[in-house]
Design a protein around this motif. Structure first.
Motif, PDB file in Angstrom:
ATOM      1  N   PRO A   1      46.191  28.001  17.832  1.00 40.97           N
ATOM      2  CA  PRO A   1      46.097  28.000  19.113  1.00 40.97           C
ATOM      3  C   PRO A   1      44.985  28.618  19.420  1.00 40.97           C
ATOM      4  N   ASP A   2      43.998  26.921  20.292  1.00 45.71           N
ATOM      5  CA  ASP A   2      42.590  26.930  20.583  1.00 45.71           C
ATOM      6  C   ASP A   2      42.887  28.714  21.600  1.00 45.71           C
ATOM      7  N   PRO A   3      42.465  29.520  20.508  1.00 48.78           N
ATOM      8  CA  PRO A   3      41.744  30.112  21.863  1.00 48.78           C
ATOM      9  C   PRO A   3      40.838  30.149  23.463  1.00 48.78           C
ATOM     10  N   VAL A   4      40.265  28.953  23.011  1.00 45.73           N
ATOM     11  CA  VAL A   4      39.655  28.243  24.397  1.00 45.73           C
ATOM     12  C   VAL A   4      40.632  28.401  25.630  1.00 45.73           C
ATOM     13  N   ALA A   5      41.514  27.067  25.269  1.00 39.62           N
ATOM     14  CA  ALA A   5      42.117  26.614  26.072  1.00 39.62           C
ATOM     15  C   ALA A   5      43.165  27.631  26.878  1.00 39.62           C
ATOM     16  N   VAL A   6      43.601  28.432  26.225  1.00 36.52           N
ATOM     17  CA  VAL A   6      44.185  29.550  26.474  1.00 36.52           C
ATOM     18  C   VAL A   6      43.830  30.722  27.279  1.00 36.52           C
ATOM     19  N   GLU A   7      42.347  31.017  27.020  1.00 40.82           N
ATOM     20  CA  GLU A   7      41.237  31.616  28.236  1.00 40.82           C
ATOM     21  C   GLU A   7      41.381  31.083  29.135  1.00 40.82           C
ATOM     22  N   THR A   8      41.101  29.787  28.962  1.00 43.21           N
ATOM     23  CA  THR A   8      40.196  29.078  30.456  1.00 43.21           C
ATOM     24  C   THR A   8      42.082  28.662  30.946  1.00 43.21           C
ATOM     25  N   TRP A   9      42.966  29.175  30.903  1.00 42.32           N
ATOM     26  CA  TRP A   9      44.322  28.914  31.020  1.00 42.32           C
ATOM     27  C   TRP A   9      44.374  29.842  31.659  1.00 42.32           C
ATOM     28  N   HIS A  10      44.162  31.287  31.867  1.00 45.83           N
ATOM     29  CA  HIS A  10      44.396  32.687  31.914  1.00 45.83           C
ATOM     30  C   HIS A  10      43.818  32.852  32.963  1.00 45.83           C
ATOM     31  N   THR A  11      42.400  32.723  33.325  1.00 49.86           N
ATOM     32  CA  THR A  11      41.521  32.495  33.617  1.00 49.86           C
ATOM     33  C   THR A  11      41.968  31.972  35.550  1.00 49.86           C
ATOM     34  N   ALA A  12      42.514  30.484  35.086  1.00 50.78           N
ATOM     35  CA  ALA A  12      42.746  29.605  36.388  1.00 50.78           C
ATOM     36  C   ALA A  12      44.297  29.908  37.242  1.00 50.78           C
ATOM     37  N   PHE A  13      45.024  31.103  35.968  1.00 49.48           N
ATOM     38  CA  PHE A  13      46.097  32.095  36.644  1.00 49.48           C
ATOM     39  C   PHE A  13      45.839  33.174  37.262  1.00 49.48           C
ATOM     40  N   LYS A  14      44.650  33.703  37.232  1.00 43.72           N
ATOM     41  CA  LYS A  14      44.405  34.839  38.026  1.00 43.72           C
ATOM     42  C   LYS A  14      43.853  34.911  39.121  1.00 43.72           C
ATOM     43  N   ALA A  15      43.031  33.627  39.404  1.00 44.59           N
ATOM     44  CA  ALA A  15      42.266  33.111  40.126  1.00 44.59           C
ATOM     45  C   ALA A  15      43.982  32.174  40.953  1.00 44.59           C
ATOM     46  N   ALA A  16      44.736  32.032  40.305  1.00 44.21           N
ATOM     47  CA  ALA A  16      45.399  31.284  41.568  1.00 44.21           C
ATOM     48  C   ALA A  16      45.937  32.399  41.963  1.00 44.21           C
ATOM     49  N   LEU A  17      46.991  33.524  41.355  1.00 45.34           N
ATOM     50  CA  LEU A  17      47.459  34.376  41.574  1.00 45.34           C
ATOM     51  C   LEU A  17      46.575  34.920  42.404  1.00 45.34           C
ATOM     52  N   ALA A  18      45.592  35.017  42.367  1.00 43.17           N
ATOM     53  CA  ALA A  18      44.852  36.325  43.814  1.00 43.17           C
ATOM     54  C   ALA A  18      44.850  35.417  44.814  1.00 43.17           C
ATOM     55  N   GLY A  19      44.944  34.459  45.231  1.00 39.38           N
ATOM     56  CA  GLY A  19      45.109  33.491  46.405  1.00 39.38           C
ATOM     57  C   GLY A  19      46.608  33.097  47.124  1.00 39.38           C
ATOM     58  N   ALA A  20      46.988  33.201  46.178  1.00 41.36           N
ATOM     59  CA  ALA A  20      48.843  33.011  46.066  1.00 41.36           C
ATOM     60  C   ALA A  20      48.947  33.550  48.263  1.00 41.36           C
ATOM     61  N   GLU A  21      49.430  32.777  48.681  1.00 42.88           N
ATOM     62  CA  GLU A  21      50.238  32.955  49.714  1.00 42.88           C
ATOM     63  C   GLU A  21      51.549  33.449  49.614  1.00 42.88           C
ATOM     64  N   ARG A  22      51.960  33.480  48.566  1.00 44.50           N
ATOM     65  CA  ARG A  22      53.448  33.670  48.650  1.00 44.50           C
ATOM     66  C   ARG A  22      54.561  33.679  49.833  1.00 44.50           C
ATOM     67  N   GLY A  23      54.933  32.589  50.023  1.00 46.07           N
ATOM     68  CA  GLY A  23      55.602  31.928  51.034  1.00 46.07           C
ATOM     69  C   GLY A  23      56.994  31.917  50.120  1.00 46.07           C
ATOM     70  N   PRO A  24      57.579  31.240  51.268  1.00 47.51           N
ATOM     71  CA  PRO A  24      59.044  30.873  51.072  1.00 47.51           C
ATOM     72  C   PRO A  24      59.472  30.902  49.399  1.00 47.51           C
ATOM     73  N   GLN A  25      59.019  30.461  48.798  1.00 45.59           N
ATOM     74  CA  GLN A  25      59.115  29.310  47.202  1.00 45.59           C
ATOM     75  C   GLN A  25      58.269  30.730  46.898  1.00 45.59           C
ATOM     76  N   TRP A  26      58.482  31.260  46.853  1.00 43.64           N
ATOM     77  CA  TRP A  26      57.528  32.884  46.063  1.00 43.64           C
ATOM     78  C   TRP A  26      58.574  33.373  44.942  1.00 43.64           C
ATOM     79  N   PRO A  27      59.870  33.848  45.656  1.00 39.98           N
ATOM     80  CA  PRO A  27      60.644  34.202  44.603  1.00 39.98           C
ATOM     81  C   PRO A  27      61.024  33.167  43.178  1.00 39.98           C
ATOM     82  N   GLY A  28      61.050  31.954  44.238  1.00 43.42           N
ATOM     83  CA  GLY A  28      61.537  30.798  42.648  1.00 43.42           C
ATOM     84  C   GLY A  28      59.840  30.570  41.451  1.00 43.42           C
ATOM     85  N   ILE A  29      58.934  30.482  42.076  1.00 48.08           N
ATOM     86  CA  ILE A  29      57.972  30.404  41.358  1.00 48.08           C
ATOM     87  C   ILE A  29      57.684  31.918  40.572  1.00 48.08           C
ATOM     88  N   ALA A  30      57.350  33.093  41.605  1.00 53.08           N
ATOM     89  CA  ALA A  30      58.103  34.466  40.265  1.00 53.08           C
ATOM     90  C   ALA A  30      59.131  34.682  38.958  1.00 53.08           C
TER      91      ALA A  30
END
Length: 98
Positions: A24-53
């Motif tokens: 695996p490309d560690p840079v690609a994994v780290e890039t994904w992880h950084t983007a995921f943490k940012a998306a998670l921090a800004g998530a609304e946790r609306g009605p579809q959240w249980p399915g996403i979780a």
């Protein structure tokens, strides 16, 4: 950001897990992880959240399984390299005497 950003990030993780990850490309994994943490921090946790979780938990389990497989592969490679190193040292010890 919205919950859709988290879902898109999970799509990216699914693509990463779907690729051949013997090396695996560690840079690609780290890039994904950084983007995921940012998306998670800004998530609304609306009605579809249980399915996403639930999807995130399932993908997390797949990621952990793959991580374990890669650790086992790394261990096997290390053992092979150590065996080759020992064999090389042993062969150097058998120098012809004349």
């Amino acid at each position: 950001m919205s919950d859709l950003t988290v879902a898109a990030s999970l799509d990216d993780l699914e693509r990463l897990l779907g690729e051949v990850m013997d090396d695996p490309d560690p840079v690609a994994v780290e890039t994904w992880h950084t983007a995921f943490k940012a998306a998670l921090a800004g998530a609304e946790r609306g009605p579809q959240w249980p399915g996403i979780a639930a999807r995130a938990r399932e993908l997390g389990q797949r990621l952990e399984t793959r991580t374990s497989q890669l650790r086992a592969l790394r261990g096997a490679i290390r053992e092979e390299l150590l065996a080759q190193e020992k064999g090389g040292r042993a062969l150097r010890g058998y120098k012809p005497t004349t």
